[in-house]
Design a protein around this motif. Structure first.
Motif, PDB file in Angstrom:
ATOM      1  N   HIS A  37      26.959  44.492  29.633  1.00  0.00           N
ATOM      2  CA  HIS A  37      25.852  44.564  30.586  1.00  0.00           C
ATOM      3  C   HIS A  37      26.240  44.053  31.964  1.00  0.00           C
ATOM      4  O   HIS A  37      25.509  44.280  32.929  1.00  0.00           O
ATOM      5  CB  HIS A  37      24.625  43.803  30.057  1.00  0.00           C
ATOM      6  CG  HIS A  37      24.830  42.342  29.859  1.00  0.00           C
ATOM      7  ND1 HIS A  37      25.323  41.805  28.688  1.00  0.00           N
ATOM      8  CD2 HIS A  37      24.598  41.292  30.687  1.00  0.00           C
ATOM      9  CE1 HIS A  37      25.381  40.492  28.790  1.00  0.00           C
ATOM     10  NE2 HIS A  37      24.954  40.146  29.991  1.00  0.00           N
ATOM     11  N   TRP A  38      27.377  43.379  32.090  1.00  0.00           N
ATOM     12  CA  TRP A  38      27.829  42.970  33.415  1.00  0.00           C
ATOM     13  C   TRP A  38      28.110  44.181  34.305  1.00  0.00           C
ATOM     14  O   TRP A  38      28.032  44.068  35.528  1.00  0.00           O
ATOM     15  CB  TRP A  38      29.095  42.126  33.305  1.00  0.00           C
ATOM     16  CG  TRP A  38      28.856  40.715  32.879  1.00  0.00           C
ATOM     17  CD1 TRP A  38      27.707  40.172  32.386  1.00  0.00           C
ATOM     18  CD2 TRP A  38      29.813  39.651  32.928  1.00  0.00           C
ATOM     19  NE1 TRP A  38      27.883  38.846  32.099  1.00  0.00           N
ATOM     20  CE2 TRP A  38      29.166  38.492  32.421  1.00  0.00           C
ATOM     21  CE3 TRP A  38      31.139  39.558  33.325  1.00  0.00           C
ATOM     22  CZ2 TRP A  38      29.816  37.268  32.324  1.00  0.00           C
ATOM     23  CZ3 TRP A  38      31.785  38.344  33.226  1.00  0.00           C
ATOM     24  CH2 TRP A  38      31.127  37.197  32.730  1.00  0.00           C
ATOM     25  N   ARG A  39      28.451  45.303  33.711  1.00  0.00           N
ATOM     26  CA  ARG A  39      28.814  46.490  34.484  1.00  0.00           C
ATOM     27  C   ARG A  39      27.682  47.507  34.566  1.00  0.00           C
ATOM     28  O   ARG A  39      27.854  48.589  35.105  1.00  0.00           O
ATOM     29  CB  ARG A  39      30.063  47.133  33.872  1.00  0.00           C
ATOM     30  CG  ARG A  39      31.257  46.204  33.854  1.00  0.00           C
ATOM     31  CD  ARG A  39      32.488  46.848  33.258  1.00  0.00           C
ATOM     32  NE  ARG A  39      32.976  47.948  34.055  1.00  0.00           N
ATOM     33  CZ  ARG A  39      34.094  48.633  33.772  1.00  0.00           C
ATOM     34  NH1 ARG A  39      34.822  48.290  32.712  1.00  0.00           N
ATOM     35  NH2 ARG A  39      34.483  49.620  34.534  1.00  0.00           N
ATOM     36  N   ARG A  40      26.519  47.145  34.027  1.00  0.00           N
ATOM     37  CA  ARG A  40      25.378  48.050  33.999  1.00  0.00           C
ATOM     38  C   ARG A  40      24.563  47.870  35.279  1.00  0.00           C
ATOM     39  O   ARG A  40      24.088  46.774  35.572  1.00  0.00           O
ATOM     40  CB  ARG A  40      24.538  47.762  32.763  1.00  0.00           C
ATOM     41  CG  ARG A  40      23.637  48.900  32.324  1.00  0.00           C
ATOM     42  CD  ARG A  40      23.043  48.575  30.959  1.00  0.00           C
ATOM     43  NE  ARG A  40      24.079  48.502  29.939  1.00  0.00           N
ATOM     44  CZ  ARG A  40      24.142  47.554  29.002  1.00  0.00           C
ATOM     45  NH1 ARG A  40      23.246  46.583  28.970  1.00  0.00           N
ATOM     46  NH2 ARG A  40      25.098  47.575  28.103  1.00  0.00           N
ATOM     47  N   THR A  41      24.366  48.943  36.051  1.00  0.00           N
ATOM     48  CA  THR A  41      23.643  48.882  37.313  1.00  0.00           C
ATOM     49  C   THR A  41      22.145  48.969  37.065  1.00  0.00           C
ATOM     50  O   THR A  41      21.679  49.810  36.304  1.00  0.00           O
ATOM     51  CB  THR A  41      24.084  50.018  38.243  1.00  0.00           C
ATOM     52  OG1 THR A  41      25.497  49.917  38.467  1.00  0.00           O
ATOM     53  CG2 THR A  41      23.369  49.941  39.585  1.00  0.00           C
ATOM     54  N   ASP A  42      21.378  48.094  37.739  1.00  0.00           N
ATOM     55  CA  ASP A  42      19.932  48.085  37.552  1.00  0.00           C
ATOM     56  C   ASP A  42      19.240  48.911  38.625  1.00  0.00           C
ATOM     57  O   ASP A  42      19.886  49.594  39.434  1.00  0.00           O
ATOM     58  CB  ASP A  42      19.402  46.651  37.508  1.00  0.00           C
ATOM     59  CG  ASP A  42      19.578  45.905  38.828  1.00  0.00           C
ATOM     60  OD1 ASP A  42      19.837  46.562  39.875  1.00  0.00           O
ATOM     61  OD2 ASP A  42      19.480  44.671  38.836  1.00  0.00           O
ATOM     62  N   ALA A  43      17.915  48.846  38.652  1.00  0.00           N
ATOM     63  CA  ALA A  43      17.133  49.682  39.560  1.00  0.00           C
ATOM     64  C   ALA A  43      17.375  49.343  41.022  1.00  0.00           C
ATOM     65  O   ALA A  43      17.136  50.182  41.906  1.00  0.00           O
ATOM     66  CB  ALA A  43      15.646  49.547  39.228  1.00  0.00           C
ATOM     67  N   THR A  44      17.834  48.139  41.317  1.00  0.00           N
ATOM     68  CA  THR A  44      18.108  47.753  42.706  1.00  0.00           C
ATOM     69  C   THR A  44      19.532  48.088  43.126  1.00  0.00           C
ATOM     70  O   THR A  44      19.917  47.828  44.268  1.00  0.00           O
ATOM     71  CB  THR A  44      17.875  46.245  42.908  1.00  0.00           C
ATOM     72  OG1 THR A  44      18.820  45.511  42.125  1.00  0.00           O
ATOM     73  CG2 THR A  44      16.465  45.855  42.491  1.00  0.00           C
ATOM     74  N   GLY A  45      20.338  48.637  42.194  1.00  0.00           N
ATOM     75  CA  GLY A  45      21.722  48.975  42.499  1.00  0.00           C
ATOM     76  C   GLY A  45      22.709  47.861  42.227  1.00  0.00           C
ATOM     77  O   GLY A  45      23.890  47.980  42.569  1.00  0.00           O
ATOM     78  N   LEU A  46      22.266  46.767  41.605  1.00  0.00           N
ATOM     79  CA  LEU A  46      23.128  45.619  41.361  1.00  0.00           C
ATOM     80  C   LEU A  46      23.660  45.601  39.935  1.00  0.00           C
ATOM     81  O   LEU A  46      23.022  46.090  39.005  1.00  0.00           O
ATOM     82  CB  LEU A  46      22.360  44.313  41.617  1.00  0.00           C
ATOM     83  CG  LEU A  46      21.934  44.031  43.054  1.00  0.00           C
ATOM     84  CD1 LEU A  46      21.118  42.758  43.108  1.00  0.00           C
ATOM     85  CD2 LEU A  46      23.152  43.923  43.961  1.00  0.00           C
ATOM     86  N   HIS A  47      24.839  45.015  39.798  1.00  0.00           N
ATOM     87  CA  HIS A  47      25.396  44.679  38.490  1.00  0.00           C
ATOM     88  C   HIS A  47      26.061  43.324  38.638  1.00  0.00           C
ATOM     89  O   HIS A  47      25.838  42.631  39.628  1.00  0.00           O
ATOM     90  CB  HIS A  47      26.368  45.761  38.000  1.00  0.00           C
ATOM     91  CG  HIS A  47      27.488  46.056  38.953  1.00  0.00           C
ATOM     92  ND1 HIS A  47      28.659  45.333  38.994  1.00  0.00           N
ATOM     93  CD2 HIS A  47      27.597  46.993  39.943  1.00  0.00           C
ATOM     94  CE1 HIS A  47      29.452  45.806  39.929  1.00  0.00           C
ATOM     95  NE2 HIS A  47      28.843  46.815  40.533  1.00  0.00           N
ATOM     96  N   LEU A  49      29.564  42.569  38.102  1.00  0.00           N
ATOM     97  CA  LEU A  49      31.021  42.526  38.122  1.00  0.00           C
ATOM     98  C   LEU A  49      31.568  43.253  39.333  1.00  0.00           C
ATOM     99  O   LEU A  49      32.075  44.375  39.227  1.00  0.00           O
ATOM    100  CB  LEU A  49      31.595  43.114  36.825  1.00  0.00           C
ATOM    101  CG  LEU A  49      33.061  42.794  36.539  1.00  0.00           C
ATOM    102  CD1 LEU A  49      33.241  41.296  36.293  1.00  0.00           C
ATOM    103  CD2 LEU A  49      33.566  43.574  35.338  1.00  0.00           C
ATOM    104  N   GLY A  50      31.498  42.613  40.497  1.00  0.00           N
ATOM    105  CA  GLY A  50      32.103  43.175  41.683  1.00  0.00           C
ATOM    106  C   GLY A  50      33.609  43.256  41.565  1.00  0.00           C
ATOM    107  O   GLY A  50      34.228  42.645  40.691  1.00  0.00           O
ATOM    108  N   THR A  51      34.217  44.018  42.456  1.00  0.00           N
ATOM    109  CA  THR A  51      35.644  44.303  42.369  1.00  0.00           C
ATOM    110  C   THR A  51      36.499  43.040  42.435  1.00  0.00           C
ATOM    111  O   THR A  51      37.394  42.836  41.610  1.00  0.00           O
ATOM    112  CB  THR A  51      36.048  45.256  43.504  1.00  0.00           C
ATOM    113  OG1 THR A  51      35.294  46.456  43.396  1.00  0.00           O
ATOM    114  CG2 THR A  51      37.528  45.590  43.422  1.00  0.00           C
TER     115      THR A  51
END
Length: 448
Positions: A37-47, A49-51
């Protein structure tokens, strides 16, 4: 079998979990699980695990595997509880892992215990043990000053001495019943900063270099609010956040520095900052999910609204405020920006744009390679008025801040070179809405 589940404790030194494996006479294994779920994008566009963050974790795991030599570190990707329960059904184990810091982790450990797994925990992140600070749990200090006065003056709370790494030479890793490995996102091959290489080896080298070779601690209090450069601050936050160094190790190395070079306000101030980190850590343990509520710990903070235009511009680093956009570009490119910049970014997000402080905290969680749940959420709550600030929030004057901390616009030129040669007065006028620069108009004028 005894299984060590690593999370943000990616080291060998001062690590009770490895000692528990070394003391065990049966089969052993160690696992790190990258939550799906760290890599799952939510409705606001956030997850989550940034690069840059992903790169740091991958480097840290590679270094730990190399330090373990013949003992194999198992790497998995998926939902941690599902994987651990499935593993336990196939190959029963007792689990060893560090204590929960946040409600999400506490929920994980509760589910494992409810499933009949014997879970033993140890402390990997704080300076003090729970027993040392247990008296604070019943009446937790409302301010950092109250906490600091107690821990600095009480002889009952010495910082424990770090323990040497356990002898793991005789251990043989048991086989994992699943396909192993992590599908890492695409990322740069090299770190964006020499102090940000992941892993215990690099962290130990940097700490020694910073303290004893460069002696950069000699100007820490005076330079710590800088925006650019390699030595203006300690750059230890990522190593502490991912447990490549223990906070106790850093504390005792500072004491060793003071024995060699003498103590002064600069060496004290780095220990002072470690106590700030400690305060946020134990506050989260005490207050739990209350910290993540809209009104936070005070019950008085305003949650803010969601403005799609403002939010999109923020995520694109196109707010029209050059000094804010420069900080956002640095953060999203490198996974880091200075403490002073973080405070100003948060202040503008909350007080100028009127956005929900929790959304800003989650934005930082995605991008910061040194993300620490207690420090990040504690600081955002502090600035919003939802946390431990006795002044009920901090609203910084952005023009005054940049005149003080980037008077020659070094940071601005580094991250917004397209501006060309500009003066601080031109930038301030543009940010007030006068449009003196060939740059997008500000979302709202910065009047303060």
């Amino acid at each position: 079998m005894r299984l060590l589940w690593l999370r943000n404790d990616l080291r060998l030194e001062d690590h009770a979990g490895w000692q528990q494996l070394a003391d065990y006479s049966g089969d052993t294994a160690a696992v790190f699980i990258l939550p799906a779920h760290w890599r799952r994008t939510d409705a606001t566009g956030l997850h989550r695990l940034g690069t840059a963050k992903a790169a740091y974790v991958q480097q840290s795991l590679a270094d730990l595997s190399e330090r373990l030599a013949t003992f194999r570190l198992t790497l998995l990707q998926g939902e941690p509880i599902e994987l651990l329960l499935a593993w336990h059904r196939l190959q029963p184990f007792e689990l060893v892992t560090h204590a929960a810091q946040a409600p999400e982790e506490a929920g994980w450990l509760a589910r494992l215990r409810d499933a009949g797994i014997n879970v033993q925990t140890f402390e990997a992140q704080p300076l003090f043990s729970p027993e040392q600070v247990s008296s604070l749990f019943y009446d937790f200090p409302a301010s950092f000053s109250g906490f600091r006065r107690q821990v600095e003056k009480s002889p009952a709370w010495p910082v424990p001495t770090p323990q040497p790494a356990a002898d793991l030479g005789r251990l043989q890793a048991a086989n994992c019943p699943f396909m192993t490995g992590i599908d890492w996102p695409a990322m740069p091959r090299e770190s964006a900063h020499p102090a940000w290489q992941g892993g215990e080896t690099a962290a130990e080298h940097w700490l020694h270099h910073y303290l004893f070779e460069r002696r950069a601690l000699a100007h820490y209090k005076a330079s710590r609010n800088g925006l650019t450069g390699r030595y203006f601050s300690s750059h230890l936050s990522a190593a502490l956040a991912w447990g490549c160094l223990s906070s106790r190790t850093v504390w005792h190395r500072i004491l060793a520095y003071e024995q060699q070079w003498g103590s002064d306000e600069h060496s004290y101030w780095l220990r002072f900052e470690l106590l700030w980190r400690e305060y946020f850590h134990w506050s989260l343990r005490v207050h739990g999910s209350q910290l993540f509520a809209a009104d936070g710990l005070t019950g008085k903070a305003m949650p803010g609204a969601f403005n799609p235009e403002y939010w999109h511009s923020w995520c694109e680093a196109s707010t029209g405020w050059p000094m804010i956009d420069a900080g956002l570009k640095e953060l999203m490119t490198t996974g880091f920006c200075s403490n002073r910049l973080r405070q100003n970014l948060a202040s503008c997000f909350i007080h100028e744009l009127g956005l929900d402080w929790r959304l800003g905290a989650r934005f930082f969680e995605q991008h910061l390679l040194d993300f620490d749940v207690a420090s990040n959420w504690g600081n955002w709550a502090y600035i919003s008025g939802a946390g431990h600030d006795p002044h009920h929030g901090r609203h910084f004057n952005p023009h005054r801040q940049w005149r003080q901390y980037d008077p020659e616009l070094i940071h601005l030129y580094q991250w917004l070179p397209e501006l060309g040669a500009v003066t601080p007065e031109q930038v301030e006028s543009h940010q007030r809405g006068e449009r003196l620069l060939d740059y997008p108009a500000p979302l709202v004028p910065l009047e303060c």
